[in-house]
Design an enzyme around this catalytic site. Structure first.
Site, PDB file in Angstrom:
ATOM      1  N   TRP A 101       0.503  -1.236  -0.222  1.00  0.00           N
ATOM      2  CA  TRP A 101       0.009   0.415  -0.059  1.00  0.00           C
ATOM      3  C   TRP A 101       1.022   1.050  -0.344  1.00  0.00           C
ATOM      4  O   TRP A 101       0.676   2.240  -0.829  1.00  0.00           O
ATOM      5  CB  TRP A 101      -1.552   0.009   1.285  1.00  0.00           C
ATOM      6  CG  TRP A 101      -1.583  -1.279   1.087  1.00  0.00           C
ATOM      7  CD1 TRP A 101      -2.299  -2.088   1.746  1.00  0.00           C
ATOM      8  CD2 TRP A 101      -2.807  -1.244   0.495  1.00  0.00           C
ATOM      9  NE1 TRP A 101      -3.085  -2.737   1.865  1.00  0.00           N
ATOM     10  CE2 TRP A 101      -3.773  -2.689   0.648  1.00  0.00           C
ATOM     11  CE3 TRP A 101      -3.261  -0.492  -0.970  1.00  0.00           C
ATOM     12  CZ2 TRP A 101      -4.544  -3.082   0.222  1.00  0.00           C
ATOM     13  CZ3 TRP A 101      -4.493  -1.330  -1.876  1.00  0.00           C
ATOM     14  CH2 TRP A 101      -4.891  -2.498  -1.291  1.00  0.00           C
ATOM     15  N   ASP A 168      -1.270   7.272   5.224  1.00  0.00           N
ATOM     16  CA  ASP A 168      -2.404   6.267   5.183  1.00  0.00           C
ATOM     17  C   ASP A 168      -2.368   5.682   7.075  1.00  0.00           C
ATOM     18  O   ASP A 168      -2.223   5.096   7.166  1.00  0.00           O
ATOM     19  CB  ASP A 168      -2.298   5.147   4.757  1.00  0.00           C
ATOM     20  CG  ASP A 168      -2.963   5.184   4.126  1.00  0.00           C
ATOM     21  OD1 ASP A 168      -3.749   3.920   4.835  1.00  0.00           O
ATOM     22  OD2 ASP A 168      -2.799   3.429   3.189  1.00  0.00           O
ATOM     23  N   LYS A 192     -11.106  -1.107   7.209  1.00  0.00           N
ATOM     24  CA  LYS A 192     -10.744  -2.233   8.656  1.00  0.00           C
ATOM     25  C   LYS A 192     -10.909  -1.522   9.633  1.00  0.00           C
ATOM     26  O   LYS A 192     -10.452  -2.554  10.504  1.00  0.00           O
ATOM     27  CB  LYS A 192      -9.225  -1.504   7.736  1.00  0.00           C
ATOM     28  CG  LYS A 192      -9.191  -1.444   6.016  1.00  0.00           C
ATOM     29  CD  LYS A 192      -7.853  -2.869   5.992  1.00  0.00           C
ATOM     30  CE  LYS A 192      -8.072  -3.113   4.044  1.00  0.00           C
ATOM     31  NZ  LYS A 192      -7.227  -2.294   3.264  1.00  0.00           N
TER      32      LYS A 192
HETATM   33  C1  PLP Z   1      -6.761  -2.014   2.351  1.00  0.00           C
HETATM   34  C2  PLP Z   1      -5.908  -1.087   2.241  1.00  0.00           C
HETATM   35  C3  PLP Z   1      -5.718  -0.083   1.404  1.00  0.00           C
HETATM   36  C4  PLP Z   1      -7.007   0.030   0.055  1.00  0.00           C
HETATM   37  O1  PLP Z   1      -8.002   0.241   0.786  1.00  0.00           O
HETATM   38  P1  PLP Z   1      -8.809   1.063  -0.759  1.00  0.00           P
HETATM   39  O2  PLP Z   1     -10.278   1.487   0.010  1.00  0.00           O
HETATM   40  O3  PLP Z   1      -8.937  -0.333  -0.774  1.00  0.00           O
HETATM   41  O4  PLP Z   1      -8.631   1.633  -1.467  1.00  0.00           O
HETATM   42  C5  PLP Z   1      -4.509   1.294   1.806  1.00  0.00           C
HETATM   43  N1  PLP Z   1      -3.751   1.296   2.257  1.00  0.00           N
HETATM   44  C6  PLP Z   1      -4.150   0.567   3.748  1.00  0.00           C
HETATM   45  C7  PLP Z   1      -3.035   0.342   5.431  1.00  0.00           C
HETATM   46  C8  PLP Z   1      -4.704  -0.325   3.085  1.00  0.00           C
HETATM   47  O5  PLP Z   1      -5.012  -1.377   4.860  1.00  0.00           O
END
Ligand code: PLP
Length: 358
Positions: A101, A168, A192
Site C-alpha cells: 500500500w 495512511d 479496516k
Molecule cells: C486496504 C488498504 C488500502 C486500500 O484501501 P481501498 O479502500 O481498498 O482502496 C490502503 N492502505 C492500507 C494501509 C490498506 O490496508
C-alpha cells in the site's frame, strides 16, 4: 441458527453486532421517518443529525484539535493516494516504503510530481519498519503507512517529523490514541476498523491546504469537501450511518484508550502462543509487530502441515486466517470488534493442533 464463527478477515472487517442491528433497523425505518435509510434525502435534518454526530464522535474519540477538520468521501483509500499528491505535492515529497500500500501511494505521487522512497524494507519482504533515516526539513511532506495490513508491521508511535507528516491509517485508525496535531493529514478507508467498505475519512490540518499552485479539479480538492461539510455531492449515506454506529460502540466501550488496552491484550495472547507453540513462527520483526494484523507461518520442519491446520481451524469456526498471497501462511486480523474470546478460540485451536501432532 447461525454457526458459531470467529471472524479474522483483513478487510472488510468484523463490525460490532450493535452497529449491524441498528443498520438493519434503519434500512427499514430511518430515524422514525418511515423511510428506508437507502431512500432518504441527504438534505434533511434527520440526516444532518447523523453527519453532525459522526463528525463530533471522530473529534471526541481522537481528540482532534480545532486546527483540523474531518471529512468523509467515497473512492477508497487508493483514490486518496492521488488526493494526497494533488493537494500537497509542489516540489518534492518522500515516502516510507513499508509495503504494497505504501508503495502504491508512492507510485501514484510519482505520476503527479517528484516523489521518492526515503527508506524501504522490501529487502526482507517488508517484515520490518526501517529506522534511523534522515528526513530533510524542506520536503513538502513525508508519507507513512502506520499499519502494514499485509505484512503485519506497525509504527506504534506518532513520530516527530521536521517536515509536514501525512499518514495512511487505514488499518489502525481508532485502535490506539493518536496525537493528531503531529499530522497535516491522516486518511484511510473505513473498512479496516471503523465501518463498511465505501467511505474514507480524512483528518486535515486546515491551514496545510492551498500550498500547491496546480489547478485542482473540484472533486479532488480537499477544500471543497471541508467547505461543504462532506456534502458537496451525495455522501455514501449507508456507509456513514454504519461508521457512526461503530463509533458510538467505541465510545460505549470506553473510547480509544480503553480499546487500545483490549487490543494489546488480544495481540499479547496470540503472539504469546505463536512464540510458545513449536509448530508456528511469526513473520514480522518483534519490535514492529502489528496489534491489528498478526502474521505467522508453520515453523521450519512443519511446513507440510499448513493445509491441515487450515482445515482444522476451519472446522473449529475460524474464518479469514489465510495470509496474503505475498506472505503466505496465516494472518489473523484483530480489529476492534474482534473479542478476546475470538482470539482465545484461535489460540485453543493452535494448542489442540499441537497436541495432535506431537
Ligand atoms: C486496504 C488498504 C488500502 C486500500 O484501501 P481501498 O479502500 O481498498 O482502496 C490502503 N492502505 C492500507 C494501509 C490498506 O490496508
Amino acid at each position: 441458527m447461525s454457526k458459531k464463527v470467529h471472524v479474522f478477515n483483513a478487510g472488510p472487517c468484523l463490525l460490532p453486532q450493535v452497529a449491524i442491528d441498528n443498520a438493519i433497523e434503519a434500512l427499514k425505518d430511518f430515524s422514525g421517518t418511515g423511510v428506508s435509510l437507502l431512500s432518504i434525502s441527504h438534505r434533511t435534518k434527520e440526516w444532518d443529525a447523523v453527519m453532525d454526530e459522526c463528525r463530533a464522535l471522530w473529534r471526541e474519540l481522537l481528540h482532534i484539535p480545532e486546527t483540523h477538520e474531518v471529512i468523509f468521501l467515497g473512492g477508497g483509500a487508493s483514490l486518496q493516494f492521488l488526493y494526497v499528491a494533488m493537494n500537497y505535492l509542489e516540489k518534492k515529497a518522500a515516502y516510507l516504503d513499508t509495503g504494497v500500500w505504501a508503495h502504491k501511494a508512492l507510485v501514484e505521487a510519482q505520476g503527479i510530481g517528484e516523489a521518492y522512497a526515503i527508506a524501504c524494507s522490501k529487502d526482507k519482504n517488508y517484515s520490518y519498519i526501517p529506522k534511523g533515516f534522515d528526513i530533510p526539513a524542506n520536503l513538502d511532506y513525508l508519507h507513512i503507512t502506520t499499519n502494514n495490513t499485509i505484512y503485519g508491521t506497525e509504527i506504534h508511535e506518532d513520530m516527530d517529523c521536521p517536515c509536514p507528516l501525512i499518514a495512511d491509517m487505514s488499518s489502525d485508525i481508532m485502535s490506539r490514541p493518536v496525537d493528531v496535531s503531529k499530522y497535516d493529514l491522516i486518511y484511510g478507508g473505513a473498512q479496516k476498523n471503523v465501518g463498511p467498505a465505501g467511505v474514507i475519512f480524512a483528518i486535515i490540518r486546515k491551514e496545510s491546504l492551498g500550498r500547491v499552485t496546480r489547478h485542482l479539479p473540484t472533486m479532488l480538492n480537499y477544500q471543497t469537501h471541508i467547505d461543504k461539510l462532506s456534502m458537496f455531492n451525495t455522501p455514501p449515506v449507508f456507509n456513514i450511518f454504519v461508521m457512526n454506529e461503530t463509533l458510538k460502540w467505541i465510545k460505549s466501550m470506553g473510547g480509544v484508550e480503553a480499546i487500545q488496552k483490549i487490543n494489546q491484550q488480544k495481540a499479547d495472547l496470540l503472539y504469546g502462543e505463536i512464540d510458545r507453540n513449536p509448530l508456528f513462527v511469526g513473520t514480522a520483526a518483534k519490535e514492529d509487530r502489528s496489534l491489528m494484523n498478526v502474521c505467522f507461518v508453520m515453523a521450519p520442519g512443519y511446513e507440510t502441515l499448513q493445509d491441515e491446520f487450515f482445515a482444522f481451524a476451519k472446522a473449529h469456526g475460524m474464518i479469514g486466517i489465510k495470509g496474503h498471497r505475498s506472505v503466505g501462511g496465516f494472518r489473523a486480523s484483530l480489529y476492534n470488534a474482534c473479542t478476546v474470546e475470538d482470539v482465545q478460540a484461535l489460540v485453543d485451536c493452535m494448542q489442540e493442533f499441537e497436541k495432535l501432532k506431537k
